[in-house]
Design an enzyme around this catalytic site. Sequence first.
Site, PDB file in Angstrom:
ATOM      1  N   HIS A 116       0.827  -7.741 -16.644  1.00 14.18           N
ATOM      2  CA  HIS A 116       1.313  -9.106 -16.426  1.00 14.18           C
ATOM      3  C   HIS A 116       2.725  -9.071 -15.848  1.00 14.18           C
ATOM      4  O   HIS A 116       3.664  -8.610 -16.483  1.00 14.18           O
ATOM      5  CB  HIS A 116       1.305  -9.967 -17.687  1.00 14.18           C
ATOM      6  CG  HIS A 116       1.301 -11.441 -17.363  1.00 14.18           C
ATOM      7  ND1 HIS A 116       0.189 -12.101 -16.899  1.00 14.18           N
ATOM      8  CD2 HIS A 116       2.289 -12.366 -17.377  1.00 14.18           C
ATOM      9  CE1 HIS A 116       0.484 -13.373 -16.676  1.00 14.18           C
ATOM     10  NE2 HIS A 116       1.752 -13.552 -16.946  1.00 14.18           N
TER      11      HIS A 116
ATOM     12  N   GLU B 237     -11.683 -10.742 -17.664  1.00 17.88           N
ATOM     13  CA  GLU B 237     -10.806 -11.466 -18.580  1.00 17.88           C
ATOM     14  C   GLU B 237     -11.387 -12.849 -18.835  1.00 17.88           C
ATOM     15  O   GLU B 237     -11.832 -13.523 -17.904  1.00 17.88           O
ATOM     16  CB  GLU B 237      -9.406 -11.602 -17.981  1.00 17.88           C
ATOM     17  CG  GLU B 237      -8.705 -10.276 -17.733  1.00 17.88           C
ATOM     18  CD  GLU B 237      -7.349 -10.441 -17.087  1.00 17.88           C
ATOM     19  OE1 GLU B 237      -6.528  -9.516 -17.208  1.00 17.88           O
ATOM     20  OE2 GLU B 237      -7.105 -11.491 -16.441  1.00 17.88           O
TER      21      GLU B 237
ATOM     22  N   HIS C  59     -10.360 -12.715 -13.771  1.00 17.59           N
ATOM     23  CA  HIS C  59     -10.266 -13.666 -14.879  1.00 17.59           C
ATOM     24  C   HIS C  59     -11.112 -14.888 -14.555  1.00 17.59           C
ATOM     25  O   HIS C  59     -10.790 -15.658 -13.648  1.00 17.59           O
ATOM     26  CB  HIS C  59      -8.797 -14.066 -15.085  1.00 17.59           C
ATOM     27  CG  HIS C  59      -8.560 -14.957 -16.263  1.00 17.59           C
ATOM     28  ND1 HIS C  59      -7.286 -15.335 -16.663  1.00 17.59           N
ATOM     29  CD2 HIS C  59      -9.400 -15.555 -17.139  1.00 17.59           C
ATOM     30  CE1 HIS C  59      -7.373 -16.121 -17.719  1.00 17.59           C
ATOM     31  NE2 HIS C  59      -8.662 -16.277 -18.022  1.00 17.59           N
TER      32      HIS C  59
END
Length: 260
Positions: free
Chosen positions: A199, A78, A51
Amino acid sequence: MIFHANPGVIDLGVNIDHVATLRNARGTVYPDPIRAALLAEQAGADLITLHLREDRRHIRDADVRALRPQLATRMNLECAITQEMLDIACEIRPQDVCLVPERREEVTTEGGLDVAGRFELVKAACAQLAGAGIRVSLFIDPDADQIAAAAACGAPVIELHTGRYADAHTPAEQAAEFRRIADGADAGQKHGLVVNAGHGLHYTNVQPIAALPGIKELNIGHAIVAHAVFTGWENAVREMKAIMVAARLGTQYPAASTPA
């Protein structure tokens, strides 16, 4: 040599963000997230997720650029829907980009992208990325309206947010969140979408999610980094992949006993 246990059963995306977090904590050049990614591939990771946040709190631009040509599997980048991030993605051209919501004050991503409420913005981002040959994924809550909006805006992939399932305080709450994810996976498939999830998943809560036949890929990072402190990086990756595959095949991996 890259090891893959039961390829195609269910994919594991190893998120290397918190290897970079550990590096940045002391301002050193180690541990190297690039090395972590390559070792994760050798241990059975099907893709590497990272990310690039606007504040660069863990992964940096240089990490993404250095890693892209070295991966033997796939890069799943991400990022938030900002023009800066979209332009970086189109320059580097990872195989996949997962668009996520982002707030500077959050510790980690707190919820799914509001595709229905930001439809035109998300649709334009999907078009820009697709035009660069990048497959787009949208990180969303397992909500019927959001799933329908994701399909309508042209994204071929969704990643269902499993954070509320992972953070549930009671068995009843966790069961309700699991049902939302299962229903979301079914809805995504009915819309013709590839369905991923992630997640907050770890070594003792991943099994029910991995067992869902509609889930193609799970993206997991913090739990693997934490487990690696005790077992070693490659072992932590192998164990997570083995747990996921066992769950999908309807068996129990014997070492699935502690979160980290």
